[in-house]
Design a protein around this motif. Sequence first.
Motif, PDB file in Angstrom:
ATOM      1  N   SER A 194      24.064  24.364  42.609  1.00  0.00           N
ATOM      2  CA  SER A 194      23.409  25.054  41.499  1.00  0.00           C
ATOM      3  C   SER A 194      22.537  26.186  42.037  1.00  0.00           C
ATOM      4  O   SER A 194      22.093  26.173  43.184  1.00  0.00           O
ATOM      5  CB  SER A 194      22.555  24.078  40.682  1.00  0.00           C
ATOM      6  N   ARG A 222      16.986  34.164  34.712  1.00  0.00           N
ATOM      7  CA  ARG A 222      17.116  34.367  36.152  1.00  0.00           C
ATOM      8  C   ARG A 222      15.771  34.197  36.828  1.00  0.00           C
ATOM      9  O   ARG A 222      14.765  34.678  36.358  1.00  0.00           O
ATOM     10  CB  ARG A 222      17.655  35.766  36.441  1.00  0.00           C
ATOM     11  N   ARG A 227      28.173  28.334  27.864  1.00  0.00           N
ATOM     12  CA  ARG A 227      26.969  27.522  28.018  1.00  0.00           C
ATOM     13  C   ARG A 227      25.740  28.420  27.953  1.00  0.00           C
ATOM     14  O   ARG A 227      25.804  29.615  28.220  1.00  0.00           O
ATOM     15  CB  ARG A 227      27.023  26.788  29.362  1.00  0.00           C
ATOM     16  N   ARG A 281      29.327  32.757  36.325  1.00  0.00           N
ATOM     17  CA  ARG A 281      28.073  32.002  36.452  1.00  0.00           C
ATOM     18  C   ARG A 281      27.277  32.057  35.150  1.00  0.00           C
ATOM     19  O   ARG A 281      26.695  31.056  34.725  1.00  0.00           O
ATOM     20  CB  ARG A 281      27.229  32.570  37.599  1.00  0.00           C
ATOM     21  N   TYR A 319      29.686  30.136  32.208  1.00  0.00           N
ATOM     22  CA  TYR A 319      30.192  28.771  32.401  1.00  0.00           C
ATOM     23  C   TYR A 319      29.576  28.035  33.582  1.00  0.00           C
ATOM     24  O   TYR A 319      29.977  26.913  33.878  1.00  0.00           O
ATOM     25  CB  TYR A 319      31.721  28.810  32.543  1.00  0.00           C
ATOM     26  N   HIS A 320      28.611  28.654  34.257  1.00  0.00           N
ATOM     27  CA  HIS A 320      27.955  28.033  35.409  1.00  0.00           C
ATOM     28  C   HIS A 320      28.985  27.627  36.467  1.00  0.00           C
ATOM     29  O   HIS A 320      28.850  26.594  37.117  1.00  0.00           O
ATOM     30  CB  HIS A 320      27.117  26.818  34.970  1.00  0.00           C
ATOM     31  N   GLU A 321      30.014  28.450  36.606  1.00  0.00           N
ATOM     32  CA  GLU A 321      31.076  28.215  37.572  1.00  0.00           C
ATOM     33  C   GLU A 321      31.228  29.443  38.458  1.00  0.00           C
ATOM     34  O   GLU A 321      30.720  30.519  38.135  1.00  0.00           O
ATOM     35  CB  GLU A 321      32.418  27.979  36.856  1.00  0.00           C
ATOM     36  N   HIS A 322      31.938  29.280  39.562  1.00  0.00           N
ATOM     37  CA  HIS A 322      32.345  30.443  40.348  1.00  0.00           C
ATOM     38  C   HIS A 322      33.608  31.011  39.727  1.00  0.00           C
ATOM     39  O   HIS A 322      34.352  30.311  39.029  1.00  0.00           O
ATOM     40  CB  HIS A 322      32.605  30.044  41.800  1.00  0.00           C
ATOM     41  N   TYR A 373      21.340  29.157  46.598  1.00  0.00           N
ATOM     42  CA  TYR A 373      21.861  27.935  46.001  1.00  0.00           C
ATOM     43  C   TYR A 373      21.178  26.695  46.587  1.00  0.00           C
ATOM     44  O   TYR A 373      20.821  26.646  47.760  1.00  0.00           O
ATOM     45  CB  TYR A 373      23.369  27.802  46.263  1.00  0.00           C
ATOM     46  N   THR A 431      22.100  35.586  45.956  1.00  0.00           N
ATOM     47  CA  THR A 431      21.978  34.367  45.164  1.00  0.00           C
ATOM     48  C   THR A 431      21.690  33.202  46.095  1.00  0.00           C
ATOM     49  O   THR A 431      22.414  32.988  47.071  1.00  0.00           O
ATOM     50  CB  THR A 431      23.264  34.094  44.358  1.00  0.00           C
ATOM     51  N   THR A 433      22.447  30.123  29.112  1.00  0.00           N
ATOM     52  CA  THR A 433      22.082  30.598  30.440  1.00  0.00           C
ATOM     53  C   THR A 433      20.575  30.546  30.624  1.00  0.00           C
ATOM     54  O   THR A 433      19.836  31.159  29.850  1.00  0.00           O
ATOM     55  CB  THR A 433      22.555  32.045  30.652  1.00  0.00           C
TER      56      THR A 433
END
Length: 293
Positions: free
Chosen positions: A45, A249, A244, A169, A172-175, A40, A38, A246
């Motif tokens: 983001s 990708r 949220r 991810r 919730y677009h979080e770690h 960043y 991944t 997504t």
Amino acid sequence: MTCAFLVFFGGLLGLFGYAYATTTIPSANPSTQQQSNTYYWSDGSVMATQGSTNRQNVDLAQVPKLVQWDFLAAENATFYTDPGVDTQGMLRAVYHMATGGEVQSGSTITQQFVKNTYLSQNQSVTRKLREIMISLKIGGQMSKQQILQGYLNSCYYGRDAYGIEAAARAYYHEHASELTVSQGAFIAAAVNEPSLLMHADTDPQARAQAQARWKYVLDRMATINKISQAQEQQYLAAGFPRPRRTPPRRGCPGRPATWWTPRRSTSRPTPRSPTSSWATAATRSTPPSTRRR
């Protein structure tokens, strides 16, 4: 009658002992080791991912304790004290299979981890019996913490997310380390039926089922005293943590998996480009799981 029963019971114990003694823990399925890289931006983001499996393994310590308990409360509250199998569920499953019924679940966290990592998703008597034997044996080689870590990293959560980090991810677009108890309750719920609950943000039927399951997890958390009744009511009052949307990708065709050192920056590069301040994170992983069997 009594003598015949004792002979039958003794035969079963003998077969069980033989099966246990001859069971070996196989190597992990190669597919369960696949992870993605991944990339960043400097603001945290995701710029792009590389790899066919959307998974990034994390250590158990990176998952908040109460989020770990979201899963245990929902699936296997006796995880830290049981032998790796649910004895009553196991007997019920064997009975149904032996009488020609549907292959039952009766699965603990350990059994689900074993199925995901070492076996297949086939619904057969042979696979179920191997799952039980390996689950009983694996406790001698792995700690409960290692098993729970493997389980969280191996489950399929929907939205093409394998493992809790990818799930955090995706939803919730979080770690994973940033998940709240309420968010963790939904993600724990998603394991049970990912193909439906992954649409909880857009489909009313999926949202209704997701909310019901989310409430169940929070209720279980309160029942086993991992949160208080007052905390449960606070989470319920705050409302369902709607996932949220997504974005698709974005891959990096041809780009090698490389570790980059991010520049320290307090502002977002404009325009953002690979030559601006950005970092990559290459992580590691474990296997897929479908709806629990």
